[in-house]
Structures are given as structure tokens and as C-alpha cells.
Design an enzyme around this catalytic site. Structure first.
Site, mmCIF file in Angstrom:
data_model
loop_
_atom_site.group_PDB
_atom_site.id
_atom_site.type_symbol
_atom_site.label_atom_id
_atom_site.label_comp_id
_atom_site.label_asym_id
_atom_site.label_seq_id
_atom_site.Cartn_x
_atom_site.Cartn_y
_atom_site.Cartn_z
ATOM 1 N N HIS A 2 37.845 38.303 104.234
ATOM 2 C CA HIS A 2 37.237 37.315 105.116
ATOM 3 C C HIS A 2 36.562 38.089 106.238
ATOM 4 O O HIS A 2 37.233 38.669 107.096
ATOM 5 C CB HIS A 2 38.276 36.347 105.677
ATOM 6 C CG HIS A 2 37.682 35.164 106.365
ATOM 7 N ND1 HIS A 2 38.425 34.225 107.036
ATOM 8 C CD2 HIS A 2 36.380 34.753 106.480
ATOM 9 C CE1 HIS A 2 37.634 33.301 107.545
ATOM 10 N NE2 HIS A 2 36.382 33.597 107.213
ATOM 11 N N ILE A 3 35.232 38.127 106.197
ATOM 12 C CA ILE A 3 34.471 38.864 107.193
ATOM 13 C C ILE A 3 34.219 37.932 108.372
ATOM 14 O O ILE A 3 33.484 36.951 108.247
ATOM 15 C CB ILE A 3 33.128 39.368 106.628
ATOM 16 C CG1 ILE A 3 33.346 40.146 105.330
ATOM 17 C CG2 ILE A 3 32.392 40.200 107.664
ATOM 18 C CD1 ILE A 3 34.182 41.391 105.471
#
Length: 207
Positions: A2-3
């Protein structure tokens, strides 16, 4: 993955490029296991930041459509969710987006509140068939992602498509409504005249 780092696509680029090293590490540690990296990357698969991973042989499963639930039922924005895989190793025969609000008869507001603001993505291998009914991206929904962006009505995910605007600044725009002109965006911390001009010149704003 999850950026989530940073307020802009440029801020996220270093983290995306780091996936190249993770891809190599996976092969070193699990040499006989097909590799897949799944995640919400907050970056579309056609962004140049993905090039190092592509050069390693990874490809995105989803290349069209959108996965972020907008605040309007039936409309989706951004292709940020994806599965990157080694196409020479995995026999991927299908890939699609599961628009679960349509399947469950939920409004987007209800879905975002109790399930997720992202539609799921999946791949099938060999002759496998999904055990659910998927709703493939339609031409209408793809067109919705190209609609102009209104500072006073568009969702945070749509505002995030503008240059120099990330999740934090998108919410600052929403909190600052109503906006009379794009010039007023300089009132937001981190947006100076140059960045405001880039937003104006992008051609993405409603006139």
C-alpha cells in the site's frame, strides 16, 4: 503493498521504483515460486515509475478501467489497484475488476462506509473460473475517468488526478470549498504560483 507516502505522484515514485529490488529479493528467497505483487499503489500502471519493474519481466494484470469508488453510484476513478506478475511463469488467462457495490446492490456511500472505497481485482490461472459474477469495465465507466475535474464537486480521488495534488491536498481542497477560481489554490499549503499554473495548464479542470 500500500503506497501511501507523500502528497503527489512524484512523492510516490521512489517507493514504486523500490519494488524492483523487492521483485529480485522474491526470486532469491523463493526461487521456485511464481511472483505476484498485489496492492493499492496510488499510481496508475502506465506511469513511468513502473519501468524498472517492467524491465524485470513483471506486467500489470489490469490495464483498463478504474477501481476507486467515486461518491457517485456507478462511477469509478483511478486504476490504482493491481496485481503485477511474471507473465513468463504464470499462465494468466483472465483478469478483471469486481465492482462489488453493483453485485451487492449497495450505494457507493454505503460501500465506502462499511466495506471499502476500492473495488477488488483478480486474475485466473489456466482453466480456472471465478466463483462470482464480475462486472468488466464498460466504455461508459472508462469515459467517466476522463471527465473534467471540478474543484467544488469532484471527489478526493478525482482531485488526486491533478498535478501536484495528493490525498492530503485533495482533502484540503474539499475543506476549502467553495472555490471561485483555480488561482485561489495558492491558499493551500505547498501550492505556490508555479504549481497552481501546472494545475491550470493540465487541461483537466472544468471550465
Amino acid at each position: 503493498m500500500h503506497i501511501v507516502y507523500g502528497d503527489s505522484r512524484d512523492d510516490r515514485t521512489p517507493e514504486i521504483r523500490q519494488l524492483e529490488e523487492i521483485w529480485d529479493w522474491m526470486r532469491e528467497v523463493y526461487p521456485d515460486t511464481p511472483r505476484i505483487i498485489a496492492g493499492d499503489y496510488n499510481l496508475a500502471p502506465d506511469h513511468p515509475a513502473w519501468q524498472p519493474l517492467r524491465e524485470k519481466g513483471a506486467e500489470p494484470a489490469i490495464t483498463a478501467g478504474a477501481t476507486t469508488l467515486s461518491q457517485t453510484d456507478g462511477e469509478y476513478a483511478n486504476l490504482y489497484d493491481n496485481l503485477w506478475f511474471d507473465e513468463e511463469v504464470l499462465d494468466v488467462t483472465g483478469a478483471s475488476i469486481v465492482r462489488f457495490p453493483d453485485l451487492l446492490g449497495m450505494s457507493h456511500e454505503e460501500a465506502r462506509d462499511i466495506v471499502s472505497d476500492h473495488a477488488s481485482v483478480y486474475i485466473t490461472l489456466g482453466d480456472a473460473e471465478p466463483e462470482f459474477v464480475s462486472v468488466a469495465p464498460s466504455q461508459d465507466s472508462t469515459a467517466n475517468t476522463r471527465d473534467c475535474i471540478d474543484l467544488n464537486s469532484s471527489s478526493a480521488s478525482r482531485l488526486d488526478e491533478l498535478p501536484n495534488i495528493g490525498p492530503a491536498r485533495a482533502h484540503d481542497i474539499i475543506d476549502g470549498r467553495d472555490w471561485g477560481a483555480v488561482d485561489e489554490l495558492v491558499e493551500i499549503d505547498g501550492i505556490g504560483p508555479a504549481r497552481m499554473q501546472e494545475i491550470r495548464d493540465s487541461g483537466q479542470l472544468c471550465q
